[in-house]
Design an enzyme around this catalytic site. Structure first.
Site, short mmCIF file in Angstrom:
data_model
loop_
_atom_site.label_atom_id
_atom_site.label_comp_id
_atom_site.label_asym_id
_atom_site.label_seq_id
_atom_site.Cartn_x
_atom_site.Cartn_y
_atom_site.Cartn_z
N ARG A 130 1.26 -1.59 -0.39
CA ARG A 130 0.32 0.15 -0.01
C ARG A 130 0.99 1.40 0.15
O ARG A 130 0.09 2.27 0.30
CB ARG A 130 -1.34 0.13 1.16
CG ARG A 130 -1.94 -1.24 1.43
CD ARG A 130 -3.43 -0.95 2.15
NE ARG A 130 -3.80 -1.93 1.63
CZ ARG A 130 -4.27 -3.18 2.24
NH1 ARG A 130 -3.45 -3.25 3.35
NH2 ARG A 130 -5.79 -3.72 2.07
N LYS A 152 3.66 11.45 -11.38
CA LYS A 152 2.94 10.50 -11.83
C LYS A 152 3.83 8.90 -12.57
O LYS A 152 4.95 9.11 -12.58
CB LYS A 152 2.86 11.26 -13.83
CG LYS A 152 2.04 12.22 -13.47
CD LYS A 152 1.43 12.71 -14.81
CE LYS A 152 0.42 14.14 -14.97
NZ LYS A 152 -0.02 13.92 -16.06
N GLU A 194 11.04 17.26 -24.72
CA GLU A 194 10.02 18.11 -23.43
C GLU A 194 10.14 19.26 -23.33
O GLU A 194 10.27 19.67 -22.81
CB GLU A 194 9.91 16.53 -22.57
CG GLU A 194 9.45 15.63 -22.81
CD GLU A 194 7.69 15.78 -22.77
OE1 GLU A 194 7.16 17.08 -22.06
OE2 GLU A 194 7.67 14.26 -22.79
N LYS A 235 8.08 22.35 -14.22
CA LYS A 235 7.35 21.52 -14.70
C LYS A 235 7.19 21.64 -12.46
O LYS A 235 6.59 21.16 -12.11
CB LYS A 235 8.33 20.42 -14.60
CG LYS A 235 7.15 19.33 -14.23
CD LYS A 235 7.85 17.94 -14.51
CE LYS A 235 5.99 17.33 -14.66
NZ LYS A 235 6.73 15.86 -15.49
N GLU A 245 -3.06 17.58 -11.05
CA GLU A 245 -3.17 17.83 -12.29
C GLU A 245 -5.09 18.39 -12.28
O GLU A 245 -5.98 17.61 -13.09
CB GLU A 245 -3.21 16.45 -13.51
CG GLU A 245 -3.50 17.65 -14.63
CD GLU A 245 -3.29 16.25 -15.93
OE1 GLU A 245 -3.89 15.96 -16.97
OE2 GLU A 245 -1.92 16.03 -15.49
N ARG A 249 -1.56 22.32 -14.65
CA ARG A 249 -0.76 20.86 -14.66
C ARG A 249 -0.27 20.59 -16.13
O ARG A 249 -0.43 19.80 -16.69
CB ARG A 249 -0.95 20.05 -13.94
CG ARG A 249 0.31 19.36 -14.28
CD ARG A 249 1.17 18.37 -12.81
NE ARG A 249 1.36 16.77 -13.17
CZ ARG A 249 2.44 16.43 -11.99
NH1 ARG A 249 1.82 16.28 -10.46
NH2 ARG A 249 3.26 14.84 -12.45
N ASN A 253 0.44 18.93 -20.74
CA ASN A 253 0.52 17.78 -21.67
C ASN A 253 0.83 18.40 -23.15
O ASN A 253 0.33 17.59 -24.28
CB ASN A 253 -0.80 17.57 -21.42
CG ASN A 253 -1.24 16.42 -20.56
OD1 ASN A 253 -0.03 15.75 -20.48
ND2 ASN A 253 -1.01 16.68 -19.13
N HIS A 256 0.64 16.31 -25.82
CA HIS A 256 0.62 14.48 -25.86
C HIS A 256 -0.99 13.85 -25.93
O HIS A 256 -0.65 12.67 -26.20
CB HIS A 256 0.87 14.55 -24.20
CG HIS A 256 2.42 14.82 -24.26
ND1 HIS A 256 2.70 16.14 -24.07
CD2 HIS A 256 3.43 13.90 -23.12
CE1 HIS A 256 3.91 16.00 -23.33
NE2 HIS A 256 3.84 14.62 -22.56
N HIS A 260 0.37 11.16 -28.52
CA HIS A 260 -0.24 9.63 -27.31
C HIS A 260 -1.08 8.59 -28.11
O HIS A 260 -1.06 7.53 -28.38
CB HIS A 260 -1.17 9.81 -26.09
CG HIS A 260 0.33 10.26 -25.30
ND1 HIS A 260 -0.59 10.48 -23.96
CD2 HIS A 260 1.23 9.93 -24.55
CE1 HIS A 260 -0.02 10.29 -22.98
NE2 HIS A 260 1.51 11.07 -23.85
N HIS A 274 8.54 8.11 -27.57
CA HIS A 274 7.71 8.99 -26.75
C HIS A 274 8.11 10.25 -27.48
O HIS A 274 7.12 11.44 -27.31
CB HIS A 274 7.66 8.72 -24.79
CG HIS A 274 6.65 9.85 -24.43
ND1 HIS A 274 5.00 9.73 -25.05
CD2 HIS A 274 6.88 10.90 -23.82
CE1 HIS A 274 5.08 11.21 -23.81
NE2 HIS A 274 6.47 11.59 -24.00
#
Length: 382
Positions: A130, A152, A194, A235, A245, A249, A253, A256, A260, A274
């Site tokens: 956990r 993330k 990036e 960032k 987000e 935030r 993206n 993206h 993606h 990527h």
């Protein structure tokens, strides 16, 4: 903006998240300080290093040596390279190995690798018992400026990129810029996308500096550390204001949503890294913004020119096997985009642009105009 003189001491960037704040340590040969930093951060902790086969050949031994020098016990978990490890099966493999290594709640997982390893190891740490803390040791430019920072973590679904995951912040990031010397030119360029993104979304002066200094960033001069630190500060500031987000935030993206979809269409393979997908995605986002009257066409051209100057793909036709697997089908690409995490009640959320350095969140974008835009871009690329 100009690059500072070479730093004799590492650069530290704090991610200010209250009692979960952590440092990003940036500099040449800082990997050797990993053990002493962990010993101060978590006295008595045991560790497990998660890495991939390629990174392990060069950087596993120095990492273990740094831990040995500080008297820190460690296990190793070595997975396959690339997005093929960022799957249900990869998550199971890493999780079971961590359990077998008897990593407990007060121990640490170390993610040694690029974005795939960081996402996979971080997600495994988030669900192990956990929640176990982890340290990011990013070995690619993309990971150093983006995926290692902000918490993330996740894996891919066959239906889309990063659809399973959790927010789980690291307790430390060690970004050794000397490690980047071993990257292939293509891998380095993919990470550069990036870096350029931070200028494009919120800092026109930084983007102009990149236009003037990108050759030194590639060659490994002082500009490299400056670019990484500037990207990390950008960032970190956004993450501190919007960790999960819920607002700004999402600006991170930029490129993206398109990118993606292209990655999914190419099977998350080395046909399209990527960062390469992000580069093409940023150009598409800029052109879409210009068509909607939000952004001067000259700024869209400027963005595309800079990315092309660095050697990045900027057009759909730059993708290997362009006509295969739905890349030449606007409806198929749109279907992949509707699996994006930012879709709300069937409507797309895009990060669009009002100019270089001015990205905006555009929600409730109807699919039809996007489909028509893609069709026009495909017609130009054919």
């Amino acid at each position: 903006m100009t690059a500072p003189l070479n730093h004799s001491a590492p650069i530290k960037v704090e991610v200010a998240l209250g009692d979960r704040a952590y440092d990003i340590v940036i500099g040449r040969n800082v990997l050797g300080t990993l053990g002493e930093r962990i010993a101060k951060l978590r006295p008595g902790a045991r560790t497990a290093i998660v890495t991939d086969r390629t990174v392990a050949r060069t950087w596993l031994a120095p990492t273990e040596a740094a831990l040995d020098a500080a008297g820190i016990a460690h296990a190793r978990v070595v997975v396959g390279e690339g997005e093929s490890s960022k799957t249900y099966a990869g998550l199971a493999e890493v999780s079971e190995a961590l359990i077998a290594a008897k990593i407990e709640r007060n121990d640490l997982v170390i993610a040694l690798g690029g974005g795939v390893v960081g996402d996979l190891a971080g997600f495994a740490a988030s669900i192990l018992r956990r929640g176990v803390d982890f340290v990011q040791v990013p070995t690619s430019l993309l990971a150093q400026v983006d995926s290692s920072v902000g918490g993330k973590t996740g894996i891919n679904s066959p239906q889309g990129k990063n659809l399973l995951g959790a927010f789980h912040q690291p307790v430390l990031v060690i970004a050794d810029t000397a490690v980047l010397d071993t990257l292939s030119p293509r891998q380095f360029r993919a990470g550069y996308a990036e870096v350029a993104k931070y200028g494009a979304l919120g800092d026109e002066a930084f983007f102009a500096w990149l236009e003037a200094n990108h050759a030194e960033i590639v060659s490994g001069g002082p500009a490299r550390e400056h670019a990484i630190a500037t990207s990390c500060r950008a960032k970190a500031a956004i993450v501190a204001r919007d960790e999960r987000e819920n607002g700004e935030r999402a600006l991170l993206n930029l490129g993206h949503t398109f990118g993606h979809a292209l990655e999914a269409a190419t099977g998350f393979s080395d046909r399209l890294f990527h960062g390469e997908g992000v580069a093409i995605g940023m150009v598409l986002a800029a052109r879409f913004s210009a068509e909607r009257g939000m952004m001067p066409e000259a700024d869209a051209i400027r963005l595309q020119r800079h990315l092309a100057d660095v050697g990045l793909p900027t057009r759909l036709q730059d993708i290997a096997g362009f006509a295969q697997e739905g890349l030449a089908d606007a409806d198929a690409l749109l279907a992949l985009m509707t699996q994006d995490k930012k879709v709300k009640r069937g409507q797309l959320t895009f990060i669009l642009m009002e100019g270089i350095g001015r990205a905006v969140i555009a929600d409730k974008v109807e699919p039809a105009p996007v489909r028509d835009f893609l069709a026009r871009q495909l017609a130009r690329a054919s």
